[in-house]
Design a protein around this motif. Sequence first.
Motif, PDB file in Angstrom:
ATOM      1  N   ALA A 102       0.820  -1.208   0.000  1.00 34.24           N
ATOM      2  CA  ALA A 102       0.000   0.000   0.000  1.00 34.24           C
ATOM      3  C   ALA A 102       0.854   1.258   0.000  1.00 34.24           C
ATOM      4  CB  ALA A 102      -0.926  -0.011   1.218  1.00 34.24           C
ATOM      5  N   ASP A 103       2.074   1.171   0.552  1.00 36.58           N
ATOM      6  CA  ASP A 103       2.962   2.322   0.575  1.00 36.58           C
ATOM      7  C   ASP A 103       3.812   2.437  -0.687  1.00 36.58           C
ATOM      8  OD1 ASP A 103       4.723   0.243   0.903  1.00 36.58           O
ATOM      9  OD2 ASP A 103       5.491   0.891   2.856  1.00 36.58           O
ATOM     10  N   GLY A 104       3.561   1.583  -1.664  1.00 36.22           N
ATOM     11  CA  GLY A 104       4.267   1.645  -2.934  1.00 36.22           C
ATOM     12  C   GLY A 104       5.519   0.815  -3.016  1.00 36.22           C
ATOM     13  N   LYS A 105       5.958   0.215  -1.910  1.00 37.13           N
ATOM     14  CA  LYS A 105       7.137  -0.645  -1.973  1.00 37.13           C
ATOM     15  C   LYS A 105       6.824  -1.913  -2.757  1.00 37.13           C
ATOM     16  CE  LYS A 105       9.322   1.054   2.254  1.00 37.13           C
ATOM     17  NZ  LYS A 105       9.838   0.712   3.602  1.00 37.13           N
ATOM     18  N   VAL A 165      12.665 -10.190  -2.021  1.00 39.88           N
ATOM     19  CA  VAL A 165      13.421  -8.941  -2.122  1.00 39.88           C
ATOM     20  C   VAL A 165      12.422  -7.792  -2.121  1.00 39.88           C
ATOM     21  CG1 VAL A 165      15.113  -7.614  -3.437  1.00 39.88           C
ATOM     22  CG2 VAL A 165      15.189 -10.111  -3.485  1.00 39.88           C
ATOM     23  N   ARG A 166      12.722  -6.744  -1.350  1.00 38.18           N
ATOM     24  CA  ARG A 166      11.820  -5.599  -1.339  1.00 38.18           C
ATOM     25  C   ARG A 166      12.558  -4.324  -1.764  1.00 38.18           C
ATOM     26  NH1 ARG A 166       8.259  -4.538   3.890  1.00 38.18           N
ATOM     27  NH2 ARG A 166      10.066  -3.366   4.648  1.00 38.18           N
ATOM     28  N   TYR A 167      11.880  -3.530  -2.597  1.00 38.60           N
ATOM     29  CA  TYR A 167      12.396  -2.265  -3.115  1.00 38.60           C
ATOM     30  C   TYR A 167      11.541  -1.106  -2.623  1.00 38.60           C
ATOM     31  CZ  TYR A 167      15.041  -5.043  -6.500  1.00 38.60           C
ATOM     32  OH  TYR A 167      15.898  -5.943  -7.087  1.00 38.60           O
ATOM     33  N   THR A 168      12.150   0.042  -2.558  1.00 41.74           N
ATOM     34  CA  THR A 168      11.400   1.268  -2.312  1.00 41.74           C
ATOM     35  C   THR A 168      10.646   1.656  -3.581  1.00 41.74           C
ATOM     36  OG1 THR A 168      13.163   2.753  -3.038  1.00 41.74           O
ATOM     37  CG2 THR A 168      13.216   2.021  -0.732  1.00 41.74           C
ATOM     38  N   LYS A 169       9.801   2.660  -3.484  1.00 39.31           N
ATOM     39  CA  LYS A 169       9.062   3.142  -4.650  1.00 39.31           C
ATOM     40  C   LYS A 169       9.999   3.611  -5.749  1.00 39.31           C
ATOM     41  CE  LYS A 169       5.541   5.823  -4.066  1.00 39.31           C
ATOM     42  NZ  LYS A 169       4.667   6.931  -3.593  1.00 39.31           N
ATOM     43  N   ALA A 170      11.184   4.113  -5.376  1.00 35.82           N
ATOM     44  CA  ALA A 170      12.131   4.630  -6.356  1.00 35.82           C
ATOM     45  C   ALA A 170      13.014   3.544  -6.958  1.00 35.82           C
ATOM     46  CB  ALA A 170      13.009   5.701  -5.723  1.00 35.82           C
ATOM     47  N   GLY A 171      12.905   2.290  -6.458  1.00 35.42           N
ATOM     48  CA  GLY A 171      13.677   1.200  -7.023  1.00 35.42           C
ATOM     49  C   GLY A 171      14.931   0.837  -6.269  1.00 35.42           C
ATOM     50  N   ALA A 172      15.162   1.446  -5.095  1.00 35.64           N
ATOM     51  CA  ALA A 172      16.325   1.090  -4.282  1.00 35.64           C
ATOM     52  C   ALA A 172      15.978  -0.098  -3.389  1.00 35.64           C
ATOM     53  CB  ALA A 172      16.742   2.282  -3.423  1.00 35.64           C
ATOM     54  N   LEU A 173      16.970  -0.920  -3.063  1.00 36.24           N
ATOM     55  CA  LEU A 173      16.745  -1.981  -2.091  1.00 36.24           C
ATOM     56  C   LEU A 173      16.330  -1.367  -0.763  1.00 36.24           C
ATOM     57  CD1 LEU A 173      19.743  -4.329  -2.913  1.00 36.24           C
ATOM     58  CD2 LEU A 173      17.327  -4.953  -3.043  1.00 36.24           C
ATOM     59  N   ASP A 174      15.333  -1.960  -0.121  1.00 32.27           N
ATOM     60  CA  ASP A 174      14.792  -1.433   1.122  1.00 32.27           C
ATOM     61  C   ASP A 174      15.643  -1.919   2.291  1.00 32.27           C
ATOM     62  OD1 ASP A 174      13.326  -0.536   3.236  1.00 32.27           O
ATOM     63  OD2 ASP A 174      11.544  -1.737   2.808  1.00 32.27           O
ATOM     64  N   ALA A 175      16.442  -1.037   2.853  1.00 29.48           N
ATOM     65  CA  ALA A 175      17.365  -1.401   3.923  1.00 29.48           C
ATOM     66  C   ALA A 175      16.643  -1.865   5.178  1.00 29.48           C
ATOM     67  CB  ALA A 175      18.277  -0.217   4.254  1.00 29.48           C
ATOM     68  N   GLY A 176      15.368  -1.531   5.343  1.00 32.32           N
ATOM     69  CA  GLY A 176      14.604  -1.940   6.511  1.00 32.32           C
ATOM     70  C   GLY A 176      13.983  -3.316   6.378  1.00 32.32           C
ATOM     71  N   PHE A 177      14.346  -4.035   5.324  1.00 28.87           N
ATOM     72  CA  PHE A 177      13.756  -5.353   5.073  1.00 28.87           C
ATOM     73  C   PHE A 177      14.870  -6.395   5.015  1.00 28.87           C
ATOM     74  CE2 PHE A 177      12.178  -8.710   2.230  1.00 28.87           C
ATOM     75  CZ  PHE A 177      10.974  -9.021   2.855  1.00 28.87           C
ATOM     76  N   GLY A 178      14.802  -7.397   5.905  1.00 32.46           N
ATOM     77  CA  GLY A 178      15.784  -8.470   5.889  1.00 32.46           C
ATOM     78  C   GLY A 178      17.200  -7.958   5.999  1.00 32.46           C
TER      79      GLY A 178
END
Length: 413
Positions: free
Chosen positions: A47-50, A64-77
Amino acid sequence: MFGMLVHSLPSLHGALGDLDATFGSSGKVITNIGGESARASAVAVQADGKIVLVGSAENDGLVVRYTKAGALDAGFGTSGKVKVSGAGGFNCVAVQSDGKIVLAGVDGSGGSVVKLMSDGSLDTTFSGNGIATVTGIVPVALAVQSDGKIVCVGSAGLDAELRWQIGVARFQTNGALDTTFAGNGKRIMNLDDGPIGNETPESYAGGLAIQSDGKIVVGGSFSSRAAVARLTSAGSLDTSFGGNGKMNLQLGPGSSRTRSLAIQNDDRILLGGTQFNVQGINWDQDVFLMRVTSSGAADSTLGGSGYVVTALPASDPLWGGLEETLAVFALPDGSSLVAVNHMGDSSGATNPKAALIRYSASGSVISQRSTTVDGYLSGAARQNDGKVVMVGQDYSDENSSSKVLRRFAMLGG
């Protein structure tokens, strides 16, 4: 090697456009996974676009999770990645309203359903360790009900007459099979609907959705036909649908394989898949879109017969077009969108393309666009803002395991 593509649809009345330069580097992100035998299978958007991508790496499940901008989400795993040992590979994914991530796929005993916390850790309130098994069913699609129960559908092996079957299972929020569903938590069935003549009686699952009234709709294929079945919330076949809870339809001389399912606001059902056509030594694969009424009949307002078949441009006289439907989406204005892996061109199955086809409510093609990619696509999801994420394997570097993200923008108003 993995790949991800994102198409953008800011307007329902524009023409498909270009790579979105605001996403990653000129619309493209490559992430090294490491190891061998890695694959991407499915994607979901939070819902937050990730963006959450799932598949396998070696013998582990991969998320694998990405931010809305396409960066790896450091808060995941660990730096945006999670490997789940003992879960095999993941084939499907859904995100709950509370942010928890549900995955399903194959393991040594058949299938598994896994639940992660929003930070990527296993949810130990689910089956004690975050992993529940479903013996005898290998899930290919899943959905989360409004009450949090998890429904999955997949292959269930052969019946006594040696017919391939599908299985539907439902889990409680704690990971136990829900025995209020079909008596033991599982419904095993085939998708036949009347005599099949000399056809080989095989059932394949290819999509799952939950109606607003709690009924469960399963898409798939029976032998050479596109098929759909509807179950009540208790797991029995809904006899108000097609007379016996099922319907299937021959879409021409070739065979049809359903890949995705969506439900419109009026409860009509969309099926998207691949139509296989063989003429002598020549053969190709085209895209089909099928619509079924809420009572289980072919909806003749789509293409006059309830379905349309679309061939994307191809110049090879032997291969023709090799299109594989990844997902179908019901749009708010009654039109629909199909995401396609397009492999057919003068080089056969090389130089693959990502394609989007938008259909009117009557089944005519409003717009279509193919864009060259460097990999094989395997899954797609649509964001709330209309952007479509397409995932697959990246072939740009055959010596590494990597994943690619691209985002496209719409032109026009």
